[in-house]
Design a protein around this motif. Structure first.
Motif, PDB file in Angstrom:
ATOM      1  N   ARG A 250     -81.473 -32.628  60.923  1.00  8.76           N
ATOM      2  CA  ARG A 250     -82.569 -32.791  59.963  1.00  8.76           C
ATOM      3  C   ARG A 250     -82.005 -33.539  58.752  1.00  8.76           C
ATOM      4  N   ARG A 251     -81.809 -34.839  58.913  1.00  9.52           N
ATOM      5  CA  ARG A 251     -81.148 -35.667  57.899  1.00  9.52           C
ATOM      6  C   ARG A 251     -81.884 -35.674  56.567  1.00  9.52           C
ATOM      7  N   SER A 252     -83.204 -35.489  56.595  1.00  9.87           N
ATOM      8  CA  SER A 252     -83.985 -35.495  55.364  1.00  9.87           C
ATOM      9  C   SER A 252     -83.632 -34.332  54.453  1.00  9.87           C
ATOM     10  N   ARG A 253     -82.956 -33.313  54.992  1.00  7.04           N
ATOM     11  CA  ARG A 253     -82.502 -32.174  54.195  1.00  7.04           C
ATOM     12  C   ARG A 253     -80.992 -32.220  53.972  1.00  7.04           C
ATOM     13  N   ASN A 254     -80.424 -33.393  54.024  1.00  3.07           N
ATOM     14  CA  ASN A 254     -79.009 -33.596  53.726  1.00  3.07           C
ATOM     15  C   ASN A 254     -78.924 -34.724  52.703  1.00  3.07           C
ATOM     16  N   LEU A 255     -78.668 -34.355  51.450  1.00  2.00           N
ATOM     17  CA  LEU A 255     -78.695 -35.335  50.360  1.00  2.00           C
ATOM     18  C   LEU A 255     -77.305 -35.639  49.806  1.00  2.00           C
ATOM     19  N   GLY A 256     -76.281 -35.327  50.590  1.00  2.00           N
ATOM     20  CA  GLY A 256     -74.928 -35.626  50.153  1.00  2.00           C
ATOM     21  C   GLY A 256     -73.947 -34.539  50.551  1.00  2.00           C
TER      22      GLY A 256
ATOM     23  N   ASN B 205    -100.071 -21.812  55.892  1.00  2.00           N
ATOM     24  CA  ASN B 205     -98.959 -22.320  55.089  1.00  2.00           C
ATOM     25  C   ASN B 205     -98.241 -21.187  54.360  1.00  2.00           C
ATOM     26  N   HIS B 206     -96.901 -21.267  54.305  1.00  2.53           N
ATOM     27  CA  HIS B 206     -96.098 -20.277  53.589  1.00  2.53           C
ATOM     28  C   HIS B 206     -94.999 -21.008  52.827  1.00  2.53           C
ATOM     29  N   GLU B 207     -95.056 -20.943  51.502  1.00  5.39           N
ATOM     30  CA  GLU B 207     -94.121 -21.679  50.660  1.00  5.39           C
ATOM     31  C   GLU B 207     -92.670 -21.332  50.943  1.00  5.39           C
ATOM     32  N   ALA B 208     -92.358 -20.033  51.025  1.00  6.70           N
ATOM     33  CA  ALA B 208     -90.972 -19.605  51.171  1.00  6.70           C
ATOM     34  C   ALA B 208     -90.335 -20.152  52.443  1.00  6.70           C
ATOM     35  N   HIS B 209     -91.143 -20.387  53.477  1.00 10.61           N
ATOM     36  CA  HIS B 209     -90.608 -20.909  54.732  1.00 10.61           C
ATOM     37  C   HIS B 209     -90.110 -22.339  54.572  1.00 10.61           C
ATOM     38  N   GLN B 210     -90.646 -23.053  53.590  1.00  5.98           N
ATOM     39  CA  GLN B 210     -90.324 -24.471  53.440  1.00  5.98           C
ATOM     40  C   GLN B 210     -89.097 -24.723  52.566  1.00  5.98           C
ATOM     41  N   TYR B 211     -88.642 -23.709  51.827  1.00  5.98           N
ATOM     42  CA  TYR B 211     -87.533 -23.921  50.903  1.00  5.98           C
ATOM     43  C   TYR B 211     -86.263 -24.347  51.623  1.00  5.98           C
ATOM     44  N   PHE B 212     -85.955 -23.675  52.724  1.00  2.00           N
ATOM     45  CA  PHE B 212     -84.737 -23.979  53.485  1.00  2.00           C
ATOM     46  C   PHE B 212     -85.136 -24.112  54.958  1.00  2.00           C
ATOM     47  N   LEU B 213     -85.218 -25.327  55.439  1.00  5.83           N
ATOM     48  CA  LEU B 213     -85.612 -25.562  56.823  1.00  5.83           C
ATOM     49  C   LEU B 213     -84.396 -25.513  57.732  1.00  5.83           C
ATOM     50  N   GLY B 214     -84.582 -24.961  58.916  1.00  2.37           N
ATOM     51  CA  GLY B 214     -83.506 -24.949  59.884  1.00  2.37           C
ATOM     52  C   GLY B 214     -83.210 -26.355  60.387  1.00  2.37           C
ATOM     53  N   ASP B 215     -82.128 -26.483  61.123  1.00  2.00           N
ATOM     54  CA  ASP B 215     -81.725 -27.796  61.627  1.00  2.00           C
ATOM     55  C   ASP B 215     -82.321 -28.091  62.992  1.00  2.00           C
ATOM     56  N   GLY B 216     -83.011 -27.094  63.550  1.00  3.13           N
ATOM     57  CA  GLY B 216     -83.606 -27.288  64.864  1.00  3.13           C
ATOM     58  C   GLY B 216     -85.117 -27.253  64.799  1.00  3.13           C
ATOM     59  N   THR B 217     -85.732 -26.852  65.887  1.00  3.22           N
ATOM     60  CA  THR B 217     -87.191 -26.837  65.977  1.00  3.22           C
ATOM     61  C   THR B 217     -87.733 -25.411  65.965  1.00  3.22           C
ATOM     62  N   ASP B 218     -86.903 -24.460  65.553  1.00  4.88           N
ATOM     63  CA  ASP B 218     -87.330 -23.068  65.519  1.00  4.88           C
ATOM     64  C   ASP B 218     -88.500 -22.888  64.556  1.00  4.88           C
TER      65      ASP B 218
END
Length: 237
Positions: free
Chosen positions: A149-155, A206-219
């Motif tokens: 999930r490259r969009s969640r890797n900023l450095g 929709n659940h805000e807390a679920h979006q804060y830290f997304l997993g790297d897979g499709t779970d």
């Protein structure tokens, strides 16, 4: 302390040098023409972002910087703040997730303001928002551990991008066409499909807390921390 990119570049202190490296890499990734978020380049190019580095890589230091961020957002509602931390064992998604959860738990203990009475207590409620120091925060935790999930890797450091939830909607969150465009770009940019936790605030599923830290897979989406960690003290009864 929080600084604009131009201020970081002008400083010669040791901490500023590391912060400068992280700001440079963050800028490089966000300005990549393929980067999914179509709203991200503007504040970078306008030098309006504020950056901070938790040099000790401790949740308490990151929380203190987020308290400073709350003050900045209170003065300028559309302010976006980026906090970095070089965590031990960088690249462990589990450790980076737990650090993020620890920061949120600490913010709940630090908060000196009552949450609005209308705020739902349960993070599973689609109208729930995380309030801290009078600001309705939205968190984007991005880490080196996110590989597919490259969009969640900023450095190369743990990164928290925060802003007011209401300003998030003002800039483009309520624009259905913009969301569809971003989701399409995510599908091209990441090595995995857009996460199932992504949604629009207020939608029944929709659940805000679920979006804060997304997993790297499709779970399926899971709350970053337990419901009890995010409830309001004194309002649970």
């Amino acid at each position: 302390m929080l600084y604009r990119a131009s201020q970081v570049a002008a400083s010669e202190s040791t901490g500023a040098r590391r912060l400068g490296e992280l700001v440079e890499e963050f800028t490089h990734r966000v300005l990549d023409p393929a980067f999914p978020c179509i709203f991200a380049p503007r504040p970078v190019l306008e030098d309006t972002l504020l950056f901070g580095l938790a040099e000790a890589a401790e949740a308490a230091e990151a929380a203190d910087l987020l308290a400073e961020a709350a003050g900045a957002i209170s003065k300028e509602p559309e302010q976006i703040v980026v906090i970095f931390a070089d965590l031990p064992g960088t690249g462990s998604l589990r450790a980076e997730r737990e650090f993020s959860a620890g920061v949120l738990r600490l913010l709940r203990r630090m908060d000196r303001h009552d949450w609005p009475e209308a705020t739902p207590l349960d993070p599973e409620d689609p109208r729930w928002v995380f309030w801290f120091e009078g600001v309705d925060f939205f968190f984007n935790f991005s880490t080196p551990g996110h590989q597919d999930r490259r969009s969640r890797n900023l450095g190369p450091a743990w990164t928290a991008v925060v802003q007011s939830r209401s300003s998030f909607d003002t800039v483009g969150g309520a624009d259905h066409r913009a969301r569809l465009r971003i989701r399409a770009r995510l599908a091209e940019y990441d090595a995995v499909p857009p996460h199932t936790a992504l949604g629009a605030y207020g939608d029944p599923d929709n659940h805000e807390a679920h979006q804060y830290f997304l997993g790297d897979g499709t779970d399926p989406g899971r709350s970053l921390v337990g419901v009890e960690d995010l409830r309001l003290p004194g309002r649970d009864a």
